[in-house]
Design an enzyme around this catalytic site. Structure first.
Site, mmCIF file in Angstrom:
data_model
loop_
_atom_site.group_PDB
_atom_site.id
_atom_site.type_symbol
_atom_site.label_atom_id
_atom_site.label_comp_id
_atom_site.label_asym_id
_atom_site.label_seq_id
_atom_site.Cartn_x
_atom_site.Cartn_y
_atom_site.Cartn_z
ATOM 1 N N GLY A 56 0.836 -1.207 0.000
ATOM 2 C CA GLY A 56 0.000 0.000 0.000
ATOM 3 C C GLY A 56 0.861 1.245 0.000
ATOM 4 C CG LEU A 57 -0.854 4.822 -1.792
ATOM 5 C CD1 LEU A 57 -2.014 5.814 -1.722
ATOM 6 C CD2 LEU A 57 0.132 5.236 -2.892
ATOM 7 N N GLY A 117 2.159 5.672 4.333
ATOM 8 C CA GLY A 117 1.166 6.255 5.237
ATOM 9 C C GLY A 117 -0.151 5.498 5.289
ATOM 10 C CB SER A 118 -1.593 2.770 3.274
ATOM 11 O OG SER A 118 -0.519 1.850 3.211
ATOM 12 N N GLY A 119 -0.617 2.579 6.559
ATOM 13 C CA GLY A 119 -0.734 1.799 7.799
ATOM 14 C C GLY A 119 -0.057 0.440 7.754
ATOM 15 C CE LYS A 120 3.930 0.187 3.024
ATOM 16 N NZ LYS A 120 3.524 1.596 2.974
ATOM 17 C CB SER A 121 5.091 0.240 9.629
ATOM 18 O OG SER A 121 5.806 0.451 8.441
ATOM 19 C CB SER A 180 5.411 -4.183 -3.085
ATOM 20 O OG SER A 180 4.435 -4.282 -2.081
#
Ligand SMILES: Nc1ncnc2c1ncn2[C@@H]1O[C@H](COP(=O)(O)OS(=O)(=O)O)[C@@H](OP(=O)(O)O)[C@H]1O
Ligand SMILES: Nc1ncnc2c1ncn2[C@@H]1O[C@H](COP(=O)(O)OP(=O)(O)O)[C@@H](O)[C@H]1O
Length: 214
Positions: free
Chosen positions: A69-70, A72-76, A143
């Site tokens: 995801g972008l 700031g999308s909340g991946k981490s 990615s």
């Protein structure tokens, strides 16, 4: 013992090398190395302890959970919450975060498209090794290109690659902007920022899609 051109001496039995060869670059490449496909005359060395044995030992299934995801999308945030939740259930996990891997293994890579592709290829290969070790590997990386994500899926057995798409609108990510990078990108101080002036190609068939409520 055999001496390679690098000057490193290795015991070929210890290293598990069955066969290796020179290529035109003068490198000696071995099965399992990132560049193995460029090499000829390499044969996979099978060990008596296999993935199934390690999974039995750990009482879990090794797999890759790929969060895309972008920025700031909340991946981490999701990766950390997931590893914590699984850890508390006595499951062995490891997080490969794009930012973190770029501090070490991938510190030679930029954000040019070909380097992003190489970044994802390497992370995919490392994730595969973790999965083979029986570990639940959580990769949180932008990615941005579907082709690269699908290539990571294709090197794993069916069912072992679980794609999680953080389907957050760009405006939400940009409003969060915890590192101030969108602001810099809009000001033209970062070139080729994903979502601003570099594409994000969304997945078509993710196992899991996470969207905002409401
Ligand atoms: N040009 C550009 N585009 C996108 N992101 C950028 C860029 N420059 C630096 N950053 C920071 O690098 C983090 C993303 O690294 P990744 O390895 O996940 O990116 S990629 O998958 O190779 O596209 C990303 O981290 P996250 O915000 O956690 O996604 C950014 O903080
Ligand atoms: N579900 C959520 N709701 C609201 N804010 C969130 C949520 N998940 C993450 N955030 C916040 O959004 C920002 C970006 O999250 P982060 O996990 O760093 O994203 P990424 O790794 O995709 O760049 C952080 O400030 C984080 O606290």
């Amino acid at each position: 013992m055999s001496s390679l051109r690098t000057g490193i001496e290795i015991d070929s039995n210890e290293a598990g090398v069955v066969n290796s060869s020179d290529d035109s670059s003068g490198l000696i490449l071995h099965e399992g190395s990132a560049n193995a496909s460029r090499s000829m005359n390499i044969v996979w060395h099978k060990c008596s302890v296999e993935k199934s044995d390690r999974q039995e030992l750990l009482q879990q299934k090794g797999c890759v959970i790929w969060i895309t995801g972008l920025s700031g999308s909340g991946k981490s945030t999701l990766a950390c919450a997931l590893t914590r939740a699984l850890h508390s259930r006595e499951k062995l996990t490891y997080v490969l975060d794009g930012d973190n891997v770029r501090h070490g293994l991938n510190s030679d890579l930029t954000f040019q498209p070909e380097d992003r592709a190489e970044n994802i290829r390497r992370i995919g290969e490392v994730a595969k090794l973790f999965s083979d070790a029986g570990v639940i590997c959580i990769a949180s990386v932008i990615s941005p290109y579907r082709k690269d994500r699908d290539a990571c899926r294709s090197i794993l057995p069916d069912g072992d690659f679980v794609e999680v798409f953080m389907d957050m609108p760009l405006c939400v990510c940009e409003a969060r902007d915890p590192k101030g990078l969108y602001k810099l990108a809009r000001a033209g101080k970062i070139k080729g920022f994903t979502g601003v002036d570099d594409p994000y190609v969304p997945p078509l068939n993710s196992e899991i899609v996470i969207q905002q409520e409401g």
